[in-house]
Every structure is written in structure tokens, then in C-alpha cells.
Write a protein that holds these residues in place. Structure first.
Motif, PDB file in Angstrom:
ATOM      1  N   GLY A  95       0.481  -1.217   0.075  1.00 34.90           N
ATOM      2  CA  GLY A  95       0.245  -0.442  -0.286  1.00 34.90           C
ATOM      3  C   GLY A  95       1.302   1.349   0.169  1.00 34.90           C
ATOM      4  N   THR A  96       0.144   2.310   0.190  1.00 37.67           N
ATOM      5  CA  THR A  96       0.928   3.694  -0.530  1.00 37.67           C
ATOM      6  C   THR A  96       1.728   3.671   0.956  1.00 37.67           C
ATOM      7  OG1 THR A  96      -0.906   4.453  -1.389  1.00 37.67           O
ATOM      8  CG2 THR A  96       1.153   6.457  -0.332  1.00 37.67           C
ATOM      9  N   CYS A 134      -2.458  -2.550   1.865  1.00 39.54           N
ATOM     10  CA  CYS A 134      -3.042  -2.218   3.680  1.00 39.54           C
ATOM     11  C   CYS A 134      -3.992  -2.660   4.689  1.00 39.54           C
ATOM     12  CB  CYS A 134      -3.253  -0.722   3.057  1.00 39.54           C
ATOM     13  SG  CYS A 134      -3.633   0.189   4.745  1.00 39.54           S
ATOM     14  N   GLY A 136      -4.139  -1.381   6.729  1.00 39.79           N
ATOM     15  CA  GLY A 136      -4.899  -1.183   8.242  1.00 39.79           C
ATOM     16  C   GLY A 136      -3.822  -0.307   9.683  1.00 39.79           C
ATOM     17  N   VAL A 143       5.100  -2.893   6.481  1.00 39.03           N
ATOM     18  CA  VAL A 143       4.401  -4.007   7.442  1.00 39.03           C
ATOM     19  C   VAL A 143       4.411  -5.451   6.734  1.00 39.03           C
ATOM     20  CG1 VAL A 143       2.116  -4.677   8.082  1.00 39.03           C
ATOM     21  CG2 VAL A 143       3.016  -2.443   8.486  1.00 39.03           C
TER      22      VAL A 143
HETATM   23  S1  FES Z   1      -0.280   0.863   3.668  1.00 35.84           S
HETATM   24 FE1  FES Z   1       1.449  -0.934   4.716  1.00 35.84          FE
HETATM   25  S2  FES Z   1      -0.349  -0.475   5.875  1.00 35.84           S
HETATM   26 FE2  FES Z   1      -1.294   1.007   5.071  1.00 35.84          FE
END
Ligand code: FES
Length: 167
Positions: A95-96, A134, A136, A143
Motif C-alpha cells: 500500500g502507499t 494496506c 490498516g 509492514v
Molecule cells: S499501506 Fe501498508 S499498512 Fe497501510
């Protein structure tokens, strides 16, 4: 128990005898009931981790179905897989927030370290590598999730170190 080619980093794999025994127990439990193919496939996948053709054929014989019926159900429902999965699913977030903090470097390092690509499984069936978008937990970015655990990875090498804790 023949070997089967997979799409992952695995050249061949076998279903061990104790798993065949469990599959027979599952078939036995359901074989006199109606409409039991899906629960049999579900429980079998929980035991074996996936549903290779040889297992599907075995189930077809056990439930007195045509193998194409079993294959049709396995390929129709996304919850079933014919690809071997690792004992642990490693999901790196792209994710971003994670991407800008180096998520791709983690993916690249793990691909190199374990000699697999994304959506593939190591030959020892230890890890399946995936990317996600993501979960979250951007505060920890970048992550890496291992099964249900979420890890913040300050340096790509840390990912390899963490995975040593997963046998
Ligand atoms: S963009 Fe990786 S945890 Fe939200």
C-alpha cells in the motif's frame, strides 16, 4: 501418491500417508450423506493445505462422483486451491505508506532469500509469499504480516530475521 507439479517454487510434492488416512476418515464420515462434496473438500484442504488432482480423484472415488464434478467445484470456489501453500503465509504490504517506506525492497529481498516469486511457496512448504494492500496498520509501515502477526520492518533484513522464528 504421485508427485505433482505446482505453480510455486516447488518441483513436486507428496501427500504423506497420515494425511491420506485423515482424508479417508473425512470421506467415511460424509459418504452416506447427501450434498457433502463441499464439506469434504473443505476439511480435506484443512488437512493437506490444498487439493491436488490425486486427492480430488480419491475423493471422487470415495463419494462415488465423477472426477470432473470434483474438479468443477474446486475450480469454481475461490476458497479452494490446487496450489500447495506454505505452513506460514507471508504478506508484504505494498500500500502507499508501505511502498514509499520501502515495501518493495522487502519483497525483493524475500524473493531472493527464499528463491521464490510472489504467490509462490518455498520448496520446504514453509512459506507462501504474497503482497497485500494496506491491512490498516500504516503506523508500522513498512509492514509484513506472517499469518495473523503484523510486524513493522524498519530494514528489509529484519524481515528475514523475523521469519527465522517461524519453523
Ligand atoms: S499501506 Fe501498508 S499498512 Fe497501510
Amino acid at each position: 501418491m504421485t508427485a505433482e507439479k505446482s505453480q510455486g517454487g516447488i518441483a513436486s510434492t507428496e501427500v504423506p500417508p497420515e494425511q491420506w488416512k485423515r482424508i479417508d476418515e473425512i470421506i467415511e464420515k460424509y459418504k452416506h450423506k447427501q450434498g457433502t462434496l463441499i464439506p469434504v473438500l473443505k476439511e480435506t484442504q484443512e488437512v493437506v493445505g490444498y487439493l491436488p488432482l490425486e486427492v480430488q480423484q480419491h475423493i471422487a472415488v470415495g463419494l462415488r462422483l465423477h472426477p470432473s464434478q470434483v474438479y468443477g467445484v474446486v475450480t469454481f470456489y475461490s476458497l479452494f486451491t490446487m496450489t500447495p501453500r506454505g505452513r506460514h503465509t507471508v504478506r508484504v504490504c505494498l500500500g502507499t505508506a508501505c511502498y514509499v517506506r520501502g515495501g518493495q525492497y522487502i519483497v525483493d529481498l524475500l524473493r531472493k532469500e527464499f528463491n521464490i516469486d510472489v504467490n509462490q511457496t518455498t520448496s520446504d512448504l514453509r512459506f507462501t509469499l504474497e503482497v497485500i494492500n494496506c491491512p490498516g496498520t500504516c503506523g508500522l509501515a513498512p509492514v509484513m504480516c506472517v499469518d495473523e502477526d503484523v510486524h513493522g520492518i524498519p530494514e528489509p533484513e529484519k524481515a528475514v530475521e523475523i521469519l527465522k522464528e517461524y519453523p
